[in-house]
Design an enzyme around this catalytic site. Sequence first.
Site, mmCIF file in Angstrom:
data_model
loop_
_atom_site.group_PDB
_atom_site.id
_atom_site.type_symbol
_atom_site.label_atom_id
_atom_site.label_comp_id
_atom_site.label_asym_id
_atom_site.label_seq_id
_atom_site.Cartn_x
_atom_site.Cartn_y
_atom_site.Cartn_z
ATOM 1 N N TYR A 102 -0.094 67.835 91.080
ATOM 2 C CA TYR A 102 -1.148 67.896 90.056
ATOM 3 C C TYR A 102 -0.533 68.276 88.706
ATOM 4 C CZ TYR A 102 -4.828 70.328 87.352
ATOM 5 O OH TYR A 102 -5.645 70.781 86.353
ATOM 6 N N LYS A 115 -0.152 66.404 85.112
ATOM 7 C CA LYS A 115 -0.710 66.947 83.855
ATOM 8 C C LYS A 115 0.371 66.957 82.765
ATOM 9 C CE LYS A 115 -4.443 68.495 83.303
ATOM 10 N NZ LYS A 115 -5.710 67.802 82.930
HETATM 11 P P1 NAD Z 1 -13.975 69.082 87.695
HETATM 12 O O1 NAD Z 1 -13.362 68.620 88.977
HETATM 13 O O2 NAD Z 1 -15.116 70.016 87.793
HETATM 14 O O3 NAD Z 1 -14.417 67.847 86.820
HETATM 15 C C1 NAD Z 1 -13.635 66.698 86.728
HETATM 16 C C2 NAD Z 1 -14.558 65.507 86.534
HETATM 17 O O4 NAD Z 1 -13.739 64.341 86.418
HETATM 18 C C3 NAD Z 1 -15.503 65.272 87.734
HETATM 19 O O5 NAD Z 1 -16.851 65.219 87.299
HETATM 20 C C4 NAD Z 1 -15.038 63.944 88.312
HETATM 21 O O6 NAD Z 1 -16.097 63.153 88.833
HETATM 22 C C5 NAD Z 1 -14.411 63.276 87.071
HETATM 23 N N1 NAD Z 1 -13.439 62.256 87.458
HETATM 24 C C6 NAD Z 1 -12.376 62.380 88.292
HETATM 25 N N2 NAD Z 1 -11.744 61.214 88.418
HETATM 26 C C7 NAD Z 1 -12.414 60.309 87.640
HETATM 27 C C8 NAD Z 1 -12.256 58.930 87.376
HETATM 28 N N3 NAD Z 1 -11.260 58.217 87.941
HETATM 29 N N4 NAD Z 1 -13.116 58.316 86.539
HETATM 30 C C9 NAD Z 1 -14.136 59.022 85.972
HETATM 31 N N5 NAD Z 1 -14.348 60.342 86.191
HETATM 32 C C10 NAD Z 1 -13.497 60.978 87.022
HETATM 33 O O7 NAD Z 1 -12.775 69.722 86.847
HETATM 34 P P2 NAD Z 1 -12.867 70.876 85.745
HETATM 35 O O8 NAD Z 1 -12.608 72.161 86.411
HETATM 36 O O9 NAD Z 1 -14.088 70.703 84.920
HETATM 37 O O10 NAD Z 1 -11.573 70.529 84.884
HETATM 38 C C11 NAD Z 1 -11.694 69.836 83.651
HETATM 39 C C12 NAD Z 1 -10.325 69.722 83.019
HETATM 40 O O11 NAD Z 1 -9.794 71.036 82.803
HETATM 41 C C13 NAD Z 1 -9.282 68.986 83.858
HETATM 42 O O12 NAD Z 1 -8.486 68.197 83.013
HETATM 43 C C14 NAD Z 1 -8.437 70.099 84.454
HETATM 44 O O13 NAD Z 1 -7.131 69.644 84.680
HETATM 45 C C15 NAD Z 1 -8.499 71.131 83.350
HETATM 46 N N6 NAD Z 1 -8.328 72.508 83.799
HETATM 47 C C16 NAD Z 1 -9.246 73.078 84.627
HETATM 48 C C17 NAD Z 1 -9.078 74.411 85.021
HETATM 49 C C18 NAD Z 1 -10.076 75.111 85.918
HETATM 50 O O14 NAD Z 1 -9.841 76.286 86.286
HETATM 51 N N7 NAD Z 1 -11.188 74.497 86.280
HETATM 52 C C19 NAD Z 1 -7.951 75.129 84.586
HETATM 53 C C20 NAD Z 1 -7.032 74.501 83.735
HETATM 54 C C21 NAD Z 1 -7.229 73.189 83.345
#
Ligand code: NAD
Length: 242
Positions: free
Chosen positions: A139, A143
């Site tokens: 992952y 990124k």
């Molecule tokens: P999440 O899993 O809740 O949301 C991700 C969304 O992306 C989902 O709604 C999913 O349906 C959509 N998605 C995935 N593949 C797709 C595709 N091929 N086409 C269209 N939509 C697609 O994730 P999150 O926690 O909201 O994370 C959001 C961002 O923040 C991500 O980039 C993640 O890497 C980053 N991030 C999250 C955290 C955390 O703790 N949640 C920490 C650091 C970074």
Amino acid sequence: MAQQKTCTVIGGCGFLGQHLVEGLVNKGYSVKVFDQKQTFDNKDVEFFLGDLCKREELLPALAGSQTVFHCATPSPLSDNREIFQKVNCMGTKVVLDCCKEAGVKKLILTSSASVIFEGTDLQNGREELGYADNPIDPYVESKIKQEEEILEANNPSEDFCTIALRPHGIFGPRDPHFIPTLVNMAKRGGTLFKIGKGTNKVDFTYVENVVHGHILAAEKLKPKSRVTGRAYNITNAEPVPF
Ligand code: NAD
């Protein structure tokens, strides 16, 4: 001025995405959401369903948007390198192509602080730190590639500006990830291991603060701004004991 407030949130039905959409609507933005599934309804938002890897599905969701937030990702818990490569790497090329074709001016990527984590303690880590030579998992590897791709595409002379924001863990209302995972583990009688003396720290940022950072980034992102083409580590303040 009105056109400056048009945006698309890719991954807008995820945990962060949904909060970001609400924050943008509250700030007077006209918001489109692109996601592979619709998890909520909002009369002020236009929803587009599709796979970001498919240009013909993504492109209509970007039409007329000046700003695009990219916060879609496959679940970091997946052990499937192929899916990370497909969505976070190949899919990001599709996002960039579609942004250019749709005449988008600003692209804000939600990256991750893990891109600079080498597996050893890091406190007060600054943006000058390079990417991890040995990313901790597939992952994070994806990124890093995604962030590099998006920052390399920064092209202020053509009025296309990009930025990457790097939160670590995100917490807050409607979190479907961190707290539910702990609760489910506890319900199944799982054990929590304490590594070291219990003084290890980990960084979490409240989801509304992550949203605030994204909206500030979008508003500051302009061809002559010093933030354009750069990555920023973002956090609340002090890391919490974990
Ligand atoms: P999440 O899993 O809740 O949301 C991700 C969304 O992306 C989902 O709604 C999913 O349906 C959509 N998605 C995935 N593949 C797709 C595709 N091929 N086409 C269209 N939509 C697609 O994730 P999150 O926690 O909201 O994370 C959001 C961002 O923040 C991500 O980039 C993640 O890497 C980053 N991030 C999250 C955290 C955390 O703790 N949640 C920490 C650091 C970074």
